[in-house]
Motif scaffolding. Structure first.
Motif, short mmCIF file in Angstrom:
data_model
loop_
_atom_site.label_atom_id
_atom_site.label_comp_id
_atom_site.label_asym_id
_atom_site.label_seq_id
_atom_site.Cartn_x
_atom_site.Cartn_y
_atom_site.Cartn_z
N LYS A 32 10.43 3.88 -1.45
CA LYS A 32 10.39 3.52 -2.87
C LYS A 32 10.82 2.07 -3.12
N ASP A 33 11.87 1.63 -2.43
CA ASP A 33 12.35 0.25 -2.64
C ASP A 33 11.29 -0.77 -2.23
N ARG A 34 10.66 -0.53 -1.08
CA ARG A 34 9.64 -1.46 -0.59
C ARG A 34 8.40 -1.42 -1.47
N LEU A 35 8.02 -0.22 -1.91
CA LEU A 35 6.84 -0.10 -2.77
C LEU A 35 7.04 -0.86 -4.08
N LEU A 36 8.27 -0.84 -4.59
CA LEU A 36 8.55 -1.56 -5.83
C LEU A 36 8.69 -3.06 -5.57
N GLU A 37 9.48 -3.43 -4.59
CA GLU A 37 9.76 -4.84 -4.32
C GLU A 37 8.49 -5.60 -3.94
N GLY A 48 32.17 8.91 -14.89
CA GLY A 48 30.76 8.58 -14.70
C GLY A 48 30.59 7.64 -13.52
N LYS A 49 29.35 7.41 -13.14
CA LYS A 49 29.07 6.52 -12.01
C LYS A 49 27.77 5.76 -12.30
N ILE A 50 27.81 4.43 -12.10
CA ILE A 50 26.60 3.61 -12.28
C ILE A 50 25.62 3.97 -11.18
N GLN A 51 24.38 4.30 -11.58
CA GLN A 51 23.39 4.81 -10.64
C GLN A 51 22.01 4.25 -10.97
N ALA A 52 21.13 4.31 -9.96
CA ALA A 52 19.70 4.06 -10.20
C ALA A 52 18.96 5.37 -9.91
N HIS A 53 18.07 5.74 -10.80
CA HIS A 53 17.23 6.92 -10.58
C HIS A 53 15.77 6.47 -10.52
N TRP A 54 14.96 7.30 -9.86
CA TRP A 54 13.56 6.95 -9.63
C TRP A 54 12.65 8.04 -10.16
N ARG A 55 11.55 7.62 -10.72
CA ARG A 55 10.56 8.60 -11.20
C ARG A 55 9.74 9.15 -10.03
N LEU A 56 9.56 8.32 -9.01
CA LEU A 56 8.73 8.69 -7.86
C LEU A 56 9.27 9.93 -7.17
N ARG A 57 8.38 10.88 -6.87
CA ARG A 57 8.74 12.09 -6.14
C ARG A 57 7.91 12.17 -4.86
N ASP A 58 8.38 12.94 -3.90
CA ASP A 58 7.64 13.09 -2.66
C ASP A 58 6.25 13.67 -2.93
N TRP A 59 5.33 13.35 -2.04
CA TRP A 59 3.91 13.61 -2.23
C TRP A 59 3.52 14.97 -1.64
N LEU A 60 3.13 15.88 -2.51
CA LEU A 60 2.66 17.20 -2.09
C LEU A 60 1.24 17.07 -1.56
N ILE A 61 1.02 17.38 -0.26
CA ILE A 61 -0.32 17.23 0.32
C ILE A 61 -1.01 18.55 0.63
N MET A 91 1.37 -0.35 -14.14
CA MET A 91 1.18 1.09 -13.95
C MET A 91 1.92 1.57 -12.68
N GLN A 92 1.85 0.76 -11.62
CA GLN A 92 2.55 1.12 -10.38
C GLN A 92 4.07 1.09 -10.60
N GLU A 93 4.55 0.04 -11.26
CA GLU A 93 5.99 -0.05 -11.54
C GLU A 93 6.47 1.16 -12.32
N ASN A 94 5.69 1.55 -13.32
CA ASN A 94 6.07 2.68 -14.16
C ASN A 94 6.06 3.98 -13.36
N TRP A 95 5.09 4.13 -12.47
CA TRP A 95 4.99 5.36 -11.68
C TRP A 95 6.15 5.47 -10.70
N ILE A 96 6.51 4.35 -10.06
CA ILE A 96 7.66 4.35 -9.15
C ILE A 96 8.93 4.58 -9.97
N GLY A 97 9.02 3.88 -11.12
CA GLY A 97 9.99 4.21 -12.16
C GLY A 97 11.45 4.09 -11.80
N ARG A 98 11.88 2.92 -11.39
CA ARG A 98 13.31 2.73 -11.14
C ARG A 98 14.04 2.51 -12.46
#
Length: 799
Positions: free
Chosen positions: A198-203, A412-425, A218-225
């Protein structure tokens, strides 16, 4: 020679190109390469105008680069697996492979009729075992790297197609193929761990300077950090921690209830023995049958029930009710949200519907909010109120201060969450790549040994459209000996999602007959990256994301040395008729075959390029075909009246056209390039042309109307193909203007124009302007008070 006989000429040159293997690309490190690729089609049997547009755009670019001297690779293949072939097999009482290969042959005939410069020696079809063998090889490598795994999860299930669907394949609660109502179902299935990347796909999106910004977004939104805070609410009675992720920690003092996803594991625990238990379980069962796409849709009313439980808001120790609602999904964040109805529209509507409390915690900079007057949530910037020690701060400043305070106090804890989920094949169908896994009662899950690849699809699977995967009904396929212990075992009967096939096909094109690996590393090093990729915006997220993921995986295997597969991307617009996208259901299809029969492929190509820029929608208009045909016939007749030597004026027009057309074709501005060709043709009709001028015009027309240009090139006495010629260069000296057109204004308003020598003196310019007959009417015998001269542009006379 009066009329261009397109039928005879197009057939002639298509045979010539095929016989001479004119477009076969060869690995040649001494030459500069150019890899041009359009997204390969699903073999439906007929090409449509969307295909024609996409592939014509690509063909012009490929041929342009050929004439510029590049070693061009322009391959074509077929994305040949998928559910439609099974549906067609059931409907037509045939087999998917028979139907698919017949469609491929029919499409190849139509593609060749369009004169596309494909390197057919590189053709791949993803349904052939010598291709999908490497799908299985890649999958096994991913298993070894811990990137492929099996787990049980709730999936979108089409009861009609008997298969899983990705969220994007659920349209308004129905299956995108058959429109049957989609259900939720728990299944054990295979996933690829795309989230590891996810980090590489976004960066690495920052590298894609030649991609449309819309696709990047669209890609940024889908990865969704999302950067935010995990806030630790506690259930009042059990003291169980309920982490809630928010990007709006500045609104925490306004949280008046929290909402859990119905699937949240805590729900079952906290409702036990509560009066609301039955109602919550009933609601959870109802939601389980709903599509997740529908649940989060903005235009669908949100439903929920109170659990009878309360949580403690850690910032003020308030008790807030705990609800479950359909609009919260387990896949996003932590599966729990804090609801701040005054500052989130979705929460506002839900709170209004269920009479839940509200509290304002951010006021606009000017004026305050009154709960009684609020018709919608206030989601803008402002100043903190009702927020304890943070009152008076700008909310943008309060965000970081509240987050830091929460970390320091442990709530609480400062965190990053991602919209991207593993790919069901996994797919529960026959016509796809068999997943190379064996299940043994003794050894467990066993990968198929590499030497046993490919695991081929059995030819005798039954097709009824019911009862799950047809593979499960072929006992000689399913029942097998375990490769480890040689005991009785069973094969996996799921097949791979077809996106797997298309996630690396561009690499297979580099060496399609290579037998030792998915591709020859040396050839891929030469041909890759794809210099220009062309395809529809509908593939902007999944196909492109998965292709980027596979490329990074291959880099980790040290099979490639680049991060991104596609240097440039062009997403062409749809072809419309009567304002709507062409489709069989709308009855507004225009058949390319009928157009080719009536006008020829070159006329169709010219029209489709001239009618609109590639990125925009194209409105079909038969009158444009007539115009394109007339233009080609005008050029055709030029050869009858060639001069020994043309005038300097025509040479000037030629060099002006060369500059404009070269720039425009290079920038995919084909419509304006064609307009320049038309202007040059007009100049030739007015002033005449010699062989040199006509030859240059033909070379520039050649990428757009290749059969037409080849024929006229041969008529001029050339032995080799026009695509072996060199692209013309313009002479900058010829383009230097000796006159310039200047606008004449009177008191700031345009009243005339005048052509003057570029080096005219100021006195002569004034005298020439004052002698202009048109201007005299406006001056009305009044002497000018002032001359304002902007050199080479305008003269403003003040009277």
């Amino acid at each position: 020679m009066d009329i261009y006989n397109f039928k005879k000429i197009e057939e002639k040159w298509q045979k010539n190109w095929e016989k001479n293997k004119a477009f076969y690309a060869k690995f040649d490190p001494k030459r500069k390469k150019y890899y041009l690729l359009e997204m390969f089609p699903y073999p439906s049997g007929k090409i449509h105008m969307g295909h024609v547009r996409n592939y014509t755009i690509g063909d012009v670019a490929a041929r342009f680069k050929m004439i510029q001297g590049f070693n061009v690779m322009h391959p074509m293949g077929f994305d040949a697996f998928g559910q439609p072939a099974e549906n067609a097999a059931i409907k037509n009482k045939t087999k998917p492979d028979t139907w698919t290969h017949k469609c491929i042959e029919d499409m190849k005939v139509e593609l060749k009729r369009m004169g596309f410069s494909y390197d057919w020696q590189r053709e791949v079809s993803t349904c052939d075992a010598d291709y999908y063998k490497w799908n299985q090889w890649i999958f096994l490598k991913m298993v070894e790297q811990g990137l492929a795994y099996k787990k049980a999860s709730a999936v979108n299930w089409c009861p009609s197609c008997q298969t899983t669907l990705a969220n994007e394949e659920v349209i308004e609660g129905g299956c995108w193929r058959c429109q049957a109502k989609v259900e939720q179902k728990d299944l054990e299935q295979w996933y690829l761990k795309i989230t590891e990347y996810k980090d590489r796909l976004l960066e690495d999106l920052k590298q894609l300077n030649n991609w449309p910004q819309r696709v990047i977004a669209m890609q940024e939104n889908w990865i969704g950090r999302s950067e935010g805070v995990d806030i630790y609410f506690k259930e009042k009675d059990s003291k169980k921690v309920i982490p809630v992720f928010t990007t709006r920690v500045d609104t925490i003092f306004g949280a008046t209830y929290i909402v859990l996803a119905p699937e949240h594991p805590l729900v079952s625990e906290i409702i036990k023995g509560k009066p609301q238990e039955k109602e919550v379980l009933k609601f959870r069962e109802k939601v389980a049958g709903e599509s997740k796409v529908v649940r989060v849709a903005a235009d669908v009313k949100k439903e929920g029930v109170f659990t009878g439980c309360f949580a403690i808001n850690p910032v003020n120790n308030e008790e807030v009710p705990i609800w479950v609602a359909d609009y919260v999904l387990m896949e996003y964040g932590t599966g729990a949200i804090m609801a701040v109805p005054t500052h989130d529209q979705r929460d506002f509507l839900f709170a209004k519907e269920h009479s839940l409390p509200m509290r304002v915690v951010i006021n606009p900079v000017v004026g305050g909010l009154e709960l009684a007057d609020m018709k919608e949530a206030y989601e803008g910037q402002g100043v903190q109120v009702n927020s304890a020690q943070f009152n008076g701060l700008k909310n943008s400043e309060a965000k970081s201060k509240i987050a830091q305070w929460m970390e320091e106090t442990g709530i609480g804890k400062i965190q990053a969450h991602w919209r991207l989920r593993d790919w069901l094949i996994s797919r529960q169908r026959y016509w796809g790549t068999p997943i190379p896994i064996i299940y043994c009662p003794k050894c467990g899950t066993v990968p198929v040994p590499y030497e046993d690849l490919p695991v081929e699809l059995p030819k005798d699977a039954p097709f009824t459209g019911e009862g799950g995967s047809p593979l499960g009904k072929v006992s000689k396929f399913v029942n097998i000996k375990c490769p480890k212990c040689k005991g009785a075992a069973r094969r996996e009967t799921d097949t791979m999602a077809t996106f797997f096939d298309s996630s690396w096909y561009f690499l297979r094109f580099c060496s399609p007959k290579f037998k030792d690996a998915p591709f020859d590393v040396a050839e891929a090093k030469y041909w890759m990256r794809v210099d220009q990729y062309i395809g529809g915006i509908e593939h902007a997220i999944l196909h492109l994301l998965y292709s980027r993921f596979f490329t990074k995986f291959f880099k980790d295997l040290k099979m490639v040395d680049f991060d991104e597969p596609f240097e440039r991307l062009l997403t062409q617009g749809m072809v419309l008729k009567d304002g709507e996208v062409m489709s069989k259901s709308r009855g507004n299809i225009v058949d390319p075959d009928s157009i080719i029969s009536k006008y020829g492929a070159d006329t169709l190509r010219l029209f489709i390029l001239f009618a609109a820029p590639p990125e925009t929608e194209l409105e079909w208009d038969d009158r444009g075909l007539e115009g394109a045909n007339k233009f080609l016939n005008r050029v055709w007749r030029i050869q009858e009246n060639l001069k020994d030597k043309a005038s300097p004026e025509v040479y000037k027009a030629l060099h002006k056209s060369i500059k404009k057309i070269t720039e425009d074709v290079g920038d995919f501005k084909f419509n304006t390039a064609i307009a320049s060709m038309m202007e040059l043709t007009n100049a030739i009709y007015q002033l005449g042309a010699d062989k040199e001028i006509f030859s240059n015009l033909l070379i520039m027309i050649a990428p757009i109307a290749p059969h037409f240009a080849e024929e006229l090139w041969q008529e001029l006495g050339n032995k080799e193909s026009i695509f072996k010629a060199s692209w013309p260069k313009y002479d900058p000296k010829i383009l230097i203007e000796d006159t310039v057109t200047m606008v004449i204004q009177v008191n700031g308003k345009v009243r005339s124009k005048i052509d003057v020598p570029i080096d005219i003196s100021e006195d002569k310019l004034k005298a020439l302007v004052l002698s202009d007959e048109k201007l005299k009417l406006w001056l009305n015998n009044q002497p000018p008070k002032k001359f304002i001269i902007v050199p080479k542009k305008l003269i403003n006379i003040v009277i």
